[in-house]
Design a protein around this motif. Structure first.
Motif, PDB file in Angstrom:
ATOM      1  N   LEU A  11       0.838  -1.193   0.000  1.00  0.00           N
ATOM      2  CA  LEU A  11       0.000   0.000   0.000  1.00  0.00           C
ATOM      3  C   LEU A  11       0.877   1.249   0.000  1.00  0.00           C
ATOM      4  CD1 LEU A  11      -3.027   0.735   0.100  1.00  0.00           C
ATOM      5  CD2 LEU A  11      -2.839   0.868   2.580  1.00  0.00           C
ATOM      6  N   ASP A  33      -7.681  -7.668   4.897  1.00  0.00           N
ATOM      7  CA  ASP A  33      -7.370  -7.001   3.634  1.00  0.00           C
ATOM      8  C   ASP A  33      -7.104  -5.520   3.888  1.00  0.00           C
ATOM      9  OD1 ASP A  33      -7.173  -6.041   1.088  1.00  0.00           O
ATOM     10  OD2 ASP A  33      -9.207  -6.582   0.474  1.00  0.00           O
ATOM     11  N   SER A  69      -6.362  -3.327   1.735  1.00  0.00           N
ATOM     12  CA  SER A  69      -6.774  -2.455   0.633  1.00  0.00           C
ATOM     13  C   SER A  69      -8.131  -1.807   0.915  1.00  0.00           C
ATOM     14  CB  SER A  69      -6.833  -3.246  -0.679  1.00  0.00           C
ATOM     15  OG  SER A  69      -7.896  -4.188  -0.654  1.00  0.00           O
TER      16      SER A  69
END
Length: 216
Positions: free
Chosen positions: A119, A181, A183
């Motif tokens: 990220l 997760d 994201s």
């Protein structure tokens, strides 16, 4: 953070003005040093370097390790203040350990742009010179999710009396399946009326015992 197999926590040191290869001034790198006790301690315990290849990136301007995805392995979070806009990068801890274990020799260099980088966060305002990422901290929630606090002491709002900001990046995946997760996240403006609160962050703590947390 455990990188090797000696069960002693290892150390990550940021060198944001470093030039590991001698050809990229100010690229910055993270030096990973083996933890040790007693007679196991040796003068040079460098396990690896994780280095930027971009001159002037200043990787490691701020550095934090925290388990964001719930797998009990801390992620590595570092600011690259020399990029435009300034950037906060997150490496998955378990994947980074795997990548480091594949180096041929202790002390070898791993590119910061490796597969463990999951990220990259940039200032949502995209304004220049905000010093986004000058300070980093993590708030843990009761449901197992986390908020990454990111200081931007140079943030300049339309009201000239307001300088500085703290942004919250809340990772919203609270699925019991681990790892979560990363994201999935939302941005929150936490606040900022002067440069001081966003230049150094200690996280949010229940200082007086009444339940609500205070920013420090």
């Amino acid at each position: 953070m455990l990188i090797d197999d000696n069960e002693v926590s290892d150390i990550i040191i940021a060198v944001p003005n470093g030039d590991e290869g001698g050809t990229t001034p100010g690229a910055g790198f993270l030096r990973i040093i083996a933890g040790c006790t007693g007679n196991d301690c040796k003068p040079d315990r460098t396990l690896a370097l994780m280095a930027s290849t971009n001159a002037g990136e200043h990787l490691g301007s701020a550095l934090l390790t925290a388990d964001l995805n719930g797998d009990d392995v801390p992620e590595v979070i570092a600011t690259s203040s020399g990029l435009t806009p300034s950037t906060v990068k997150i490496w998955d801890g378990a994947s980074l350990i795997t990548a480091l274990s594949q180096l041929e020799r202790p002390g070898d260099t791993l590119s910061a742009d490796n597969d463990a980088l999951i990220l990259t966060l940039t200032d949502p305002t995209t304004r220049p010179d905000t010093r986004f990422g000058a300070a980093l901290a993590v708030l843990r929630h009761d449901d197992g999710t986390n908020t990454l606090l990111i200081g931007a002491p140079g943030e300049d709002f339309s009201d000239a009396s307001q300088k500085g900001a703290v942004y919250g990046v809340t990772f919203t995946d609270n699925d019991p399946n681990i790892p979560r997760d990363l994201s999935q996240f939302t941005w929150t403006f936490v606040g900022g009326e002067s440069r001081l609160p966003s230049a150094g962050l200690g996280g949010l703590l229940n200082v007086d015992g009444d339940g609500p947390r205070w920013m420090t």
